[in-house]
Design a protein around this motif. Structure first.
Motif, mmCIF file in Angstrom:
data_model
loop_
_atom_site.group_PDB
_atom_site.id
_atom_site.type_symbol
_atom_site.label_atom_id
_atom_site.label_comp_id
_atom_site.label_asym_id
_atom_site.label_seq_id
_atom_site.Cartn_x
_atom_site.Cartn_y
_atom_site.Cartn_z
ATOM 1 N N TRP A 29 59.384 41.096 48.909
ATOM 2 C CA TRP A 29 60.664 41.579 48.409
ATOM 3 C C TRP A 29 61.448 42.357 49.455
ATOM 4 C CZ3 TRP A 29 60.069 46.779 49.061
ATOM 5 C CH2 TRP A 29 58.755 47.274 48.991
ATOM 6 N N PRO A 30 62.770 42.252 49.380
ATOM 7 C CA PRO A 30 63.637 43.220 50.054
ATOM 8 C C PRO A 30 64.038 44.291 49.033
ATOM 9 C CG PRO A 30 64.935 41.356 49.354
ATOM 10 C CD PRO A 30 63.524 41.103 48.881
ATOM 11 N N ALA A 31 64.414 45.451 49.524
ATOM 12 C CA ALA A 31 64.855 46.524 48.635
ATOM 13 C C ALA A 31 65.893 47.384 49.349
ATOM 14 C CB ALA A 31 63.670 47.376 48.185
ATOM 15 N N PHE A 32 66.705 48.037 48.525
ATOM 16 C CA PHE A 32 67.703 48.973 49.045
ATOM 17 C C PHE A 32 67.622 50.245 48.215
ATOM 18 C CE2 PHE A 32 72.000 50.847 48.754
ATOM 19 C CZ PHE A 32 72.188 51.167 50.103
ATOM 20 N N ARG A 62 70.995 58.867 53.674
ATOM 21 C CA ARG A 62 70.927 58.564 52.245
ATOM 22 C C ARG A 62 70.485 57.146 51.937
ATOM 23 N NH1 ARG A 62 76.638 61.076 49.936
ATOM 24 N NH2 ARG A 62 76.475 63.146 50.895
ATOM 25 N N ALA A 63 70.712 56.211 52.832
ATOM 26 C CA ALA A 63 70.518 54.791 52.547
ATOM 27 C C ALA A 63 69.407 54.204 53.417
ATOM 28 C CB ALA A 63 71.809 54.016 52.758
ATOM 29 N N THR A 64 68.508 53.435 52.767
ATOM 30 C CA THR A 64 67.391 52.807 53.480
ATOM 31 C C THR A 64 67.216 51.373 53.009
ATOM 32 O OG1 THR A 64 66.257 54.950 53.534
ATOM 33 C CG2 THR A 64 64.952 53.010 54.095
ATOM 34 N N LEU A 65 67.022 50.465 53.964
ATOM 35 C CA LEU A 65 66.677 49.074 53.676
ATOM 36 C C LEU A 65 65.182 48.889 53.858
ATOM 37 C CD1 LEU A 65 69.502 47.063 55.501
ATOM 38 C CD2 LEU A 65 69.093 47.128 53.033
ATOM 39 N N TRP A 66 64.564 48.059 52.965
ATOM 40 C CA TRP A 66 63.123 47.840 53.002
ATOM 41 C C TRP A 66 62.804 46.347 52.943
ATOM 42 C CZ3 TRP A 66 60.002 51.969 53.766
ATOM 43 C CH2 TRP A 66 60.495 53.235 53.423
ATOM 44 N N ALA A 67 61.632 45.999 53.492
ATOM 45 C CA ALA A 67 61.043 44.673 53.318
ATOM 46 C C ALA A 67 59.562 44.898 53.069
ATOM 47 C CB ALA A 67 61.254 43.795 54.544
ATOM 48 N N GLY A 68 59.040 44.350 51.940
ATOM 49 C CA GLY A 68 57.681 44.725 51.575
ATOM 50 C C GLY A 68 56.863 43.637 50.917
ATOM 51 N N TYR A 69 55.610 44.004 50.645
ATOM 52 C CA TYR A 69 54.606 43.123 50.040
ATOM 53 C C TYR A 69 53.860 43.912 48.969
ATOM 54 C CZ TYR A 69 50.014 40.907 49.502
ATOM 55 O OH TYR A 69 48.862 40.362 48.978
ATOM 56 N N THR A 70 53.569 43.256 47.838
ATOM 57 C CA THR A 70 52.815 43.873 46.753
ATOM 58 C C THR A 70 51.677 42.957 46.327
ATOM 59 O OG1 THR A 70 54.822 44.966 45.918
ATOM 60 C CG2 THR A 70 52.940 44.856 44.428
ATOM 61 N N TRP A 71 50.499 43.538 46.145
ATOM 62 C CA TRP A 71 49.355 42.810 45.564
ATOM 63 C C TRP A 71 49.072 43.415 44.205
ATOM 64 C CZ3 TRP A 71 43.657 44.218 46.100
ATOM 65 C CH2 TRP A 71 42.846 43.237 45.512
ATOM 66 N N LEU A 72 49.035 42.568 43.160
ATOM 67 C CA LEU A 72 48.935 43.039 41.786
ATOM 68 C C LEU A 72 47.824 42.284 41.046
ATOM 69 C CD1 LEU A 72 50.681 45.082 40.017
ATOM 70 C CD2 LEU A 72 51.736 43.039 39.045
ATOM 71 N N HIS A 94 40.558 50.451 28.928
ATOM 72 C CA HIS A 94 40.357 49.282 29.784
ATOM 73 C C HIS A 94 41.222 49.370 31.037
ATOM 74 C CE1 HIS A 94 39.787 45.125 31.002
ATOM 75 N NE2 HIS A 94 41.082 44.890 30.932
ATOM 76 N N PHE A 95 40.574 49.308 32.196
ATOM 77 C CA PHE A 95 41.307 49.228 33.464
ATOM 78 C C PHE A 95 41.762 47.778 33.630
ATOM 79 C CE2 PHE A 95 41.505 48.251 37.995
ATOM 80 C CZ PHE A 95 42.316 49.275 38.464
ATOM 81 N N TYR A 96 43.054 47.553 33.552
ATOM 82 C CA TYR A 96 43.552 46.184 33.522
ATOM 83 C C TYR A 96 44.343 45.768 34.759
ATOM 84 C CZ TYR A 96 48.401 47.630 32.522
ATOM 85 O OH TYR A 96 49.667 48.161 32.605
ATOM 86 N N GLN A 97 44.772 46.736 35.563
ATOM 87 C CA GLN A 97 45.650 46.355 36.668
ATOM 88 C C GLN A 97 45.604 47.387 37.797
ATOM 89 O OE1 GLN A 97 50.102 46.183 36.040
ATOM 90 N NE2 GLN A 97 49.691 43.984 36.166
ATOM 91 N N GLY A 98 45.544 46.871 39.021
ATOM 92 C CA GLY A 98 45.709 47.701 40.203
ATOM 93 C C GLY A 98 46.968 47.261 40.924
ATOM 94 N N MET A 99 47.414 48.054 41.848
ATOM 95 C CA MET A 99 48.600 47.676 42.604
ATOM 96 C C MET A 99 48.549 48.307 43.988
ATOM 97 S SD MET A 99 51.871 48.445 43.782
ATOM 98 C CE MET A 99 52.763 49.681 42.860
ATOM 99 N N VAL A 100 48.763 47.479 45.015
ATOM 100 C CA VAL A 100 48.861 47.951 46.386
ATOM 101 C C VAL A 100 50.197 47.458 46.941
ATOM 102 C CG1 VAL A 100 47.913 47.865 48.710
ATOM 103 C CG2 VAL A 100 46.372 47.930 46.738
ATOM 104 N N ARG A 101 50.964 48.367 47.518
ATOM 105 C CA ARG A 101 52.292 48.012 48.036
ATOM 106 C C ARG A 101 52.446 48.581 49.450
ATOM 107 N NH1 ARG A 101 56.405 49.841 43.974
ATOM 108 N NH2 ARG A 101 56.151 47.763 43.105
ATOM 109 N N ALA A 102 53.024 47.769 50.325
ATOM 110 C CA ALA A 102 53.293 48.214 51.691
ATOM 111 C C ALA A 102 54.645 47.660 52.125
ATOM 112 C CB ALA A 102 52.204 47.735 52.650
ATOM 113 N N ALA A 103 55.399 48.467 52.861
ATOM 114 C CA ALA A 103 56.728 48.027 53.297
ATOM 115 C C ALA A 103 57.124 48.745 54.576
ATOM 116 C CB ALA A 103 57.768 48.305 52.207
#
Length: 238
Positions: free
Chosen positions: A116-119, A90-100, A73-82
């Motif tokens: 979300w923000p991410a590091f 070595r270090a990167t800051l991110w700001a993104g969006y996910t559709w689930l 059963h295909f139960y979930q897709g995910m698209v993410r962009a940031a």
């Protein structure tokens, strides 16, 4: 030259640490067991090709397909962009969006969206790079208040001496629900632990494949699910 003994010891310690992150289960009969697969394509690169002044600005694009119910059963897709900014090499800051979008068997369709923000920090070692990624998701789920869910990943990649393009890869990611909402009580949410191999074709393409164990708690912390997943990932740099 790093000895094979020291390399094996280092890898064993990292695998053990990943396993320790997985919460203990009271008894196998209390956990719903399932199997399936996850596949993903991840693209990441600098925006310097648009303008040299944007060389430190980055973009992250990702898509996933997830199958459960013993591969039926295909139960979930995910698209993410940031978008991100490289503070250092070595270090990167991110700001993104996910559709689930999710539709489990016997349950209504759920259209979850996250911001979300991410590091991310990449630590080079004598054995291979260790990557730390911290994300703080704000989950927007219909019929529920906004859920805040931090998640922490630690990933280790060890290139083999006999073939540097081939690497041993292991990672672990732990999720926590900060607040109680209609979608779940605060506390432990899930853990994902992966072990596998990777092949680096060149600086732009890497393929990873292996086994992922996903351990999930339900909304009320009364039932648990353990998924045994085959996982394949293609990473593209540009």
């Amino acid at each position: 030259m790093i000895s094979k003994k020291n390399t094996a010891l280092s890898v064993s310690v990292l695998i053990l640490n990943a396993i320790i992150f997985i919460p203990p289960v009271a008894a196998e009969d209390d956990v719903f067991q399932d199997s399936g697969s996850w596949s993903q394509i991840v693209g990441e690169g600098s925006l310097g090709f648009i303008d040299p002044k944007l060389s430190k600005a980055r973009i992250w694009l990702e898509g996933q397909a997830r199958v459960n119910d013993d591969f039926g059963h295909f139960y979930q897709g995910m698209v993410r962009a940031a978008v991100g900014y490289s503070i250092t090499d070595r270090a990167t800051l991110w700001a993104g969006y996910t559709w689930l979008p999710t539709e489990n068997i016997g349950k209504p369709y759920v259209n979850q969206q996250d911001v979300w923000p991410a590091f991310r920090y990449v630590l080079p070692t004598d054995y291979g790079p260790v990557t730390f990624r911290t994300m703080l998701e704000s989950n927007f789920i219909p019929g529920s208040d906004v859920r805040f869910r931090p998640r922490q990943m630690v990933k280790f990649m060890h290139p083999f001496e006999f073939q540097p393009k081939l690497s041993f890869i292991t990672w672990d990611e732990f999720f926590i629900r900060v607040n109680t909402t209609a979608s779940g009580q605060a506390g432990f949410d899930q853990n994902r632990a992966f072990v596998g191999l990777g092949w680096t074709f060149n600086k732009n393409f890497r393929l990873e494949g292996g086994y992922m164990n996903q351990y999930l708690d339900d909304a009320t912390h009364t039932n648990n699910t353990m998924r045994h997943l085959a996982m394949v990932s293609l990473f593209m740099n540009f």
